[in-house]
Design a protein around this motif. Structure first.
Motif, short mmCIF file in Angstrom:
data_model
loop_
_atom_site.label_atom_id
_atom_site.label_comp_id
_atom_site.label_asym_id
_atom_site.label_seq_id
_atom_site.Cartn_x
_atom_site.Cartn_y
_atom_site.Cartn_z
N LEU A 65 0.85 -1.19 0.00
CA LEU A 65 0.00 0.00 0.00
C LEU A 65 0.88 1.24 0.00
CD1 LEU A 65 -2.83 1.03 0.02
CD2 LEU A 65 -2.80 0.97 2.49
N LEU A 67 1.19 5.27 -0.11
CA LEU A 67 0.43 6.49 0.14
C LEU A 67 1.23 7.73 -0.22
CD1 LEU A 67 -1.33 5.66 3.52
CD2 LEU A 67 -2.28 5.58 1.24
N ILE A 119 0.64 -2.00 7.03
CA ILE A 119 0.36 -0.63 7.42
C ILE A 119 1.63 0.16 7.69
CG2 ILE A 119 -0.08 -1.42 9.77
CD1 ILE A 119 -1.66 1.56 8.06
N TYR A 120 2.68 -0.51 8.18
CA TYR A 120 3.91 0.22 8.48
C TYR A 120 4.55 0.74 7.21
CZ TYR A 120 2.99 -2.08 12.75
OH TYR A 120 2.36 -2.51 13.87
N VAL A 123 2.50 3.73 6.03
CA VAL A 123 2.76 4.96 6.77
C VAL A 123 4.14 5.49 6.47
CG1 VAL A 123 3.03 5.88 9.06
CG2 VAL A 123 1.11 4.43 8.54
N ALA A 124 5.11 4.60 6.26
CA ALA A 124 6.44 5.07 5.90
C ALA A 124 6.40 5.81 4.57
CB ALA A 124 7.41 3.90 5.83
N LEU A 126 3.82 7.29 3.32
CA LEU A 126 3.10 8.55 3.58
C LEU A 126 4.07 9.58 4.14
CD1 LEU A 126 -0.29 8.74 5.49
CD2 LEU A 126 1.37 10.52 5.55
N GLY A 127 4.87 9.15 5.14
CA GLY A 127 5.82 10.07 5.77
C GLY A 127 6.82 10.61 4.77
N ILE A 128 7.35 9.71 3.93
CA ILE A 128 8.36 10.15 2.97
C ILE A 128 7.74 11.04 1.91
CG2 ILE A 128 9.89 9.31 1.16
CD1 ILE A 128 10.44 6.95 3.13
N GLN A 130 5.27 13.02 2.36
CA GLN A 130 5.07 14.34 2.96
C GLN A 130 6.39 15.09 3.09
OE1 GLN A 130 1.69 14.75 2.46
NE2 GLN A 130 2.20 16.22 4.05
N MET A 131 7.47 14.34 3.41
CA MET A 131 8.78 15.01 3.51
C MET A 131 9.14 15.63 2.17
SD MET A 131 10.93 12.25 5.71
CE MET A 131 12.25 13.12 6.50
N PHE A 248 -0.72 15.23 -0.63
CA PHE A 248 -1.29 13.95 -0.19
C PHE A 248 -2.60 13.64 -0.91
CE2 PHE A 248 -3.74 11.57 3.10
CZ PHE A 248 -2.97 10.44 3.07
N ASN A 249 -3.41 14.67 -1.18
CA ASN A 249 -4.69 14.41 -1.84
C ASN A 249 -4.52 13.77 -3.21
OD1 ASN A 249 -6.12 15.43 0.26
ND2 ASN A 249 -6.20 17.51 -0.57
N ILE A 252 -3.92 10.18 -2.77
CA ILE A 252 -5.18 9.51 -2.46
C ILE A 252 -6.03 9.37 -3.72
CG2 ILE A 252 -7.32 9.70 -1.14
CD1 ILE A 252 -4.81 8.90 0.37
N LEU B 277 9.05 18.42 9.29
CA LEU B 277 9.97 17.33 8.95
C LEU B 277 10.39 16.54 10.18
CD1 LEU B 277 12.41 18.69 6.24
CD2 LEU B 277 10.50 17.14 5.99
N TYR B 280 8.19 13.50 10.76
CA TYR B 280 8.38 12.48 9.73
C TYR B 280 9.72 11.79 9.90
CZ TYR B 280 4.50 15.04 7.68
OH TYR B 280 3.29 15.64 7.48
N LEU B 283 9.44 9.34 12.55
CA LEU B 283 8.69 8.16 12.07
C LEU B 283 9.62 7.21 11.33
CD1 LEU B 283 5.99 6.72 11.43
CD2 LEU B 283 5.92 8.04 9.34
N ILE B 284 10.38 7.76 10.37
CA ILE B 284 11.22 6.90 9.55
C ILE B 284 12.28 6.24 10.42
CG2 ILE B 284 12.69 6.84 7.51
CD1 ILE B 284 9.84 7.63 6.90
N LEU B 287 10.72 3.51 12.52
CA LEU B 287 10.35 2.31 11.78
C LEU B 287 11.59 1.51 11.40
CD1 LEU B 287 7.49 3.58 9.49
CD2 LEU B 287 7.34 1.90 11.30
#
Lengths: 341, 302
Positions: A65, A67, A119-120, A123-124, A126-128, A130-131, A248-249, A252, B277, B280, B283-284, B287
């Motif tokens: 997945l 994101l 899911i991890y 989310v990873a 998603l985080g990247i 966003q970064m 992000f949108n 999605i 940042l 995030y 988070l990275i 993980l």
């Protein structure tokens, strides 16, 4: 295989039909409508088809997945736009460069995150994603921040001027068709079957001798590459990019296309893109543009609730693709057998 | 030095807010093993509900917080009903926490969050809402060398009160007992006669109520109430949950404080636009290097 093989004939027929629709019927309709705005919509539909098919490889086939797909799209777009504005390079160079840059970023992102499951991983990414978005938004000296980048000079390729709507349409259609063909061959082959195996159970696939880490890495990189190509197409055809195109949108939205069409189904991904880009444009004609995103949300929710397999479910999509585009290699009476080389 | 202390206080109240949001994530994850992507929108709904109350009835802050608690709880139950229950065809442990359930609800909650956000945007517009100046919680208070605003105190106080209330609900009421039972072993809880569906609805109610209150508190603190406001705290709270080890409430609270304080302190070194940042990056790093969360805890593969 002899040429008289009916499977091969039908496969050629279908491919030809699709190409005729993309390269003759649609342009003819667009030309008769005579509005350059409609060409832009057509380009956008094709670019998003490429995005959703590239996400289909990772999320639908390999089951990871994703994101943050819009971020790779953005990396490609910014790479192409910066090369075009600073070095006056034409799309013949910026297109592969954008693909390679996005592929490289995807590869670097994938290296540490491939260990993660479900899911991890989502989310990873998603985080990247966003970064990367925060970087596009705030690294003002390079990306010009929220103002975005304007590309002058239109679309040039090998000395030809493609800035008119119709030539631009044909250029985008060619690049997208070739890219989707490559992704089609990847996801409907033994390679794709291996990816499906690791989606179903990666530990089991690992035990059967499939190099799961490598496959995930490869599919993620390839998907990032084609997202970058889509980004370059967008930068050159739209002539203006800003970070809001890659937030992000948008990720999605691409995910919704894949889910609506049916996870794991390539024709579904294209249908999803056509619907989710085309429908809001239709609504705009009827002055309902404000409801665009809410309709996307409702469509996504309805698709999950009522059509858990999507518009064209994976099984029927595989049947369709194998029957019509399978190059006639299935042996009669052995359709239920293993594989499809 | 004073500046550092001031940033520390700001960071603590920011962290408290993340903690309130993270608790909802953690509770729901404990019970269903799913991530509720619409949690950020609950936060937004809380802020908008509070603002509507203020502008139409002007009740005291404490009453608004109580009403927002109720609104959040209702929104949570509705969310569970729409986005989670339809995908729960059986109530045994395997299907409650199955992969198919996880992925379907991930997407359905995401879809509902889009619908909720866009609906709010259609009604109120996408811009910042005008918060009446006298409602803003930013009257300066001098505490020795540091100047803080009363919002910091309100947030710290309310959050601490709510954390204690949560602890009481979880440890001393039947509802809390059933939540803990289902999150420990759903099938076992069913065997001893606990209604799983009801418990799950209660979990959503409790978690969402805390998220909604966080929304109105932050809205009044920064004076920034807008439809997309739930996105960034939602992600940061999620990061806090992952850092804290997924189903540990104290872990999530402590990590939320760490994130809040680091964000506030990061503005000393870089421009504040980059502070997103920090979370995030946490988070990275978490993980990759501490997949079980900073506070350990046993978990399957991540």
């Amino acid at each position: 295989m002899s040429v008289s093989d009916p499977g091969r004939g039908r496969s050629l027929l279908w491919t030809a039909l699709l190409l005729i629709v993309v390269f003759a019927v649609v342009p003819a309709l667009l030309a008769s409508a005579g509005r350059s705005y409609l060409y832009q919509v057509a380009n956008l539909i094709m670019i998003f088809s490429l995005l959703s098919v590239s996400m289909h490889l990772v999320t639908g086939v390999a089951g990871l997945l994703q994101l943050g797909h819009a971020a790779f799209y953005g990396v490609g777009a910014y790479c192409a736009a910066l090369l075009a504005t600073h070095f006056k390079l034409s799309i013949g160079i910026t297109l592969p460069a954008a693909g390679l840059a996005a592929g490289l970023v995807a590869f670097l992102v994938a290296l540490p995150t491939m260990r993660l499951v479900s899911i991890y991983f989502a989310v990873a990414t998603l985080g990247i994603g966003q970064m990367l978005y925060v970087v596009m938004l705030n690294w003002v000296p390079v990306t010009k921040g929220p103002n975005g980048i304007l590309l002058f000079g239109g679309l040039q390729f090998l000395g030809f001027d493609l800035s008119k709507p119709a030539p631009a349409y044909f250029f985008v259609a060619t690049v997208v068709s070739v890219s989707i063909y490559v992704l089609h061959r990847l996801s409907h082959s033994y390679y794709g079957n291996a990816l499906r195996a690791l989606r179903e159970d990666d530990q089991c696939a690992d035990a059967m001798g499939i190099d799961t880490a490598r496959l995930k890495l490869e599919s993620f990189t390839v998907s990032g590459f084609f997202a970058g190509v889509a980004g370059a197409l967008w930068a050159h055809t739209a002539g203006y990019i800003s970070p809001a195109d890659f937030n992000f949108n948008v990720s999605i939205l691409i995910l919704s296309m894949v889910v609506l069409g049916g996870l794991g189904s390539l024709p579904g991904a294209i249908v999803g893109a056509v619907l989710l880009i085309g429908l809001p444009e239709l609504l705009r004609e009827f002055k309902a543009g404000d409801y665009r995103n809410i309709i996307i949300g409702l469509v996504l929710f309805g698709a999950i609730l009522f059509l858990p397999k999507g518009l064209i479910g994976e099984t029927s999509a595989l049947d369709l693709v194998r029957r019509q585009f399978g190059r006639g290699r299935s042996i009669p009476g052995h359709e239920g057998g293993v594989g499809w080389k | 030095m004073d500046y550092y202390l001031q940033q520390l206080v700001i960071g603590l109240s920011l962290g408290m807010v993340y903690a309130l949001v993270a608790i909802g994530f953690t509770l729901i994850f404990g019970v269903l093993n799913v991530v509720n992507f619409a949690h950020g929108e609950i936060y937004t709904i809380g802020a908008f509900a509070g603002l509507l109350l203020f502008t139409s009835f002007a009740p005291p802050l404490a009453a608004v917080i109580l009403i927002v608690l109720a609104v959040g709880a209702l929104a949570g139950v509705g969310l569970e009903r729409l986005a989670f229950r339809p995908f729960r065809r059986f109530t045994d442990e395997a299907s409650l926490k199955s992969r198919a359930m996880r992925e379907a609800t991930l997407m359905s909650s995401l879809a509902l969050s889009i619908v909720a956000r866009e609906a709010i945007e259609l009604i109120f517009g996408s811009q910042f809402q005008a918060v009446p100046f006298k409602l803003l919680l930013n009257n300066p208070i001098k505490l020795g060398p540091v100047t803080i605003v009363d919002g910091d105190l309100v947030i710290l106080g309310t959050s601490a009160l709510m954390l204690f209330a949560l602890q009481y609900v979880l440890k001393h009421t039947r509802v809390g007992l059933s939540i803990r039972a289902v999150s420990n072993n759903a099938l076992g809880a069913r065997y001893v006669g606990i209604d799983t569906n009801r418990t799950i609805a209660w979990t959503f109610a409790v978690g969402s109520a805390m998220g909604a209150v966080a929304g109105i508190l932050v809205g009044l603190y920064y004076g920034a109430i807008f439809p997309a406001m739930g996105f960034s705290p939602g992600i940061k709270a999620f990061v806090a949950m992952v850092m804290g080890g997924l189903s540990s409430i104290p872990g999530a609270v402590v990590c939320a404080m760490i994130i809040g304080v680091s964000e506030a302190l990061s503005t000393i070194f870089v421009a504040s636009v980059w502070q997103d940042l920090v979370a995030y990056a946490f988070l990275i790093v978490t993980l990759i290097f501490f997949p079980r969360g900073i506070f350990g805890g046993v978990r399957e593969r991540v």
